[in-house]
Design an enzyme around this catalytic site. Structure first.
Site, PDB file in Angstrom:
ATOM      1  N   HIS A 185       0.812  -1.216   0.000  1.00 45.64           N
ATOM      2  CA  HIS A 185       0.000   0.000   0.000  1.00 45.64           C
ATOM      3  C   HIS A 185       0.846   1.268   0.000  1.00 45.64           C
ATOM      4  O   HIS A 185       0.345   2.352  -0.298  1.00 45.64           O
ATOM      5  CB  HIS A 185      -1.001   0.005   1.163  1.00 45.64           C
ATOM      6  N   ASP A 190       0.137  -7.547   1.401  1.00 46.47           N
ATOM      7  CA  ASP A 190       0.597  -6.165   1.542  1.00 46.47           C
ATOM      8  C   ASP A 190       2.120  -6.081   1.630  1.00 46.47           C
ATOM      9  O   ASP A 190       2.671  -5.499   2.566  1.00 46.47           O
ATOM     10  CB  ASP A 190      -0.040  -5.518   2.781  1.00 46.47           C
ATOM     11  N   GLY A 210       3.058   6.202   8.334  1.00 46.39           N
ATOM     12  CA  GLY A 210       4.453   6.420   7.958  1.00 46.39           C
ATOM     13  C   GLY A 210       5.352   5.303   8.420  1.00 46.39           C
ATOM     14  O   GLY A 210       6.418   5.072   7.848  1.00 46.39           O
ATOM     15  N   SER A 254       4.475   2.284   8.134  1.00 43.68           N
ATOM     16  CA  SER A 254       4.179   1.182   7.217  1.00 43.68           C
ATOM     17  C   SER A 254       5.398   0.839   6.370  1.00 43.68           C
ATOM     18  O   SER A 254       5.995   1.706   5.744  1.00 43.68           O
ATOM     19  CB  SER A 254       3.022   1.550   6.296  1.00 43.68           C
TER      20      SER A 254
END
Length: 374
Positions: free
Chosen positions: A74, A104, A182, A184
């Site tokens: 993502h 993901d 952030g 992630s």
């Protein structure tokens, strides 16, 4: 937490292997921090009925000296440009090697100039440990809210959290280490300085509730990301149910196996003759048992990583009789339709996809639908 506060540090000292807490954090940080990167992405956005660009940010971690970087899908989804800020202050563009929406995960490669040749940058090591125990100390590293080089500390709250809305192929680590926007794509690090996962989800509005993709799952799919540019899961079209299904309040009094609750229309499983209530007890002669829903992702990942087109023999029990069903999986293919902008009409369209928009696919297998209106 203030690492210089002796009162806070002392609370952790007796529970952390390898010495006092401050020393452990410092050593682990020195091993991994040089490999943490801050990522800024310019991506295409068609959701508002017109083509526009957005700037988003996230984190990543270098896993090979040649510049391979792990982050979240993502973070780089629909990226037009990917830039990475390294620990030494240098900035590099990055090329997408492979990505997978199902778990993901994305794999990038830092770009180099012809004069530089092959890169040699600091890299962190992915842990091969099968599980982390609840209570194990971990550190979440990354760039929350775009603040480069940050670390939060906590424990593993759950070592095997099942999140069916996020992925059917993996369990997740749940941690109370702060995972904020952030973070992630940044690494979750154990006290030995090994990367045990990639931080993916956070819910700070309800307290410290974060979820991390385990390194063991990442190691399973990395070869496919490098080879195909995507995991491209093998697809049987089997809908499965554990022997002890607490959510549905259904319990099967069998010692082994997994229950077939249905098959997808047009799937290899339906064409091969699988029926609801079949109990799969073996796959290519190897025993299969899924007692609880937490054991399902491991079995689905084994199915999903099988080679395409190679027949698999399933031993099933139907109405008390044992049978064999042989079926070859097909590539799952794209799980999201392509998008198209039509600026003269003020509309954007998206292709119908059986996995992304099953409600449209039920009526029309091919075609487009209106994605956004300006």
């Amino acid at each position: 937490m203030d690492y210089s506060d002796p009162d806070q540090s002392e609370k952790w000292t007796n529970n952390v292997p390898g010495g006092d807490f401050q020393t452990v954090v410092s050593k682990a940080g020195k091993r991994v921090f040089p490999a943490v990167v801050y990522i800024r992405v310019v991506r295409s956005d068609l959701a508002d009925g017109k083509a526009s660009n957005q700037v988003v940010s996230g984190s990543g971690v270098v896993i090979t000296p040649q510049g391979e970087v792990l982050t979240n899908y993502h973070v780089i989804d629909k990226a037009l440009e990917i830039r990475c800020l390294l620990n030494d202050g240098s900035a590099r563009t990055a090329t997408l090697i492979g990505s997978d929406k199902e778990i993901d995960l994305a794999l990038l490669r830092l770009d180099s100039t012809p004069e530089e040749g092959e890169l040699n940058v600091p890299a962190a090591e992915l842990s091969h440990s099968k599980t982390l125990q609840e209570g194990s100390f971990v550190m979440a590293m990354g760039a929350p809210w775009g603040l480069n080089r940050s670390v939060s500390i906590g424990i593993i709250s759950c070592g095997s959290r099942y999140l069916p809305d996020n992925s059917q192929y993996t369990l997740w680590y749940q941690t109370d280490a702060a995972i904020l926007p952030g973070n992630s794509g940044g690494p979750l690090v154990d006290t030995e300085g090994n990367v045990v996962g990639i931080n993916t989800l956070g819910a700070s509005v309800v307290g410290s509730l974060g979820f991390t993709l385990p390194a063991t799952t990442i190691l399973d799919v990395l070869p496919r990301l490098r080879e195909y540019g995507q995991v491209n899961w093998a697809w049987f079209g089997l809908q499965l149910q554990p022997l002890r299904d607490f959510d549905r309040n259904i319990y099967f009094n069998y010692p082994d196996g997994v229950i077939v609750s249905g098959t997808d229309p047009g799937s290899p499983a339906r064409k091969a003759g699988f029926l609801p209530n079949d109990r799969i007890v073996a796959m290519d002669g190897q025993k299969v048992t899924v007692h609880t829903i937490e054991e399902m992702p491991d079995f689905r990942r084994k199915l999903g990583l099988l080679p395409f087109g190679v027949p698999v023999s399933f031993t099933i029990v139907r109405n008390g009789e044992t049978q064999e069903i042989t079926v070859a999986p097909t590539p799952k293919g794209e799980i999201e339709g392509d998008e198209l902008a039509c600026p003269r009409w003020g509309l954007t369209f998206k292709a119908i996809n059986r996995f992304d928009t099953p409600e449209h696919y039920f009526y029309r297998e091919n075609g487009v639908y209106i994605f956004g209106v300006a």
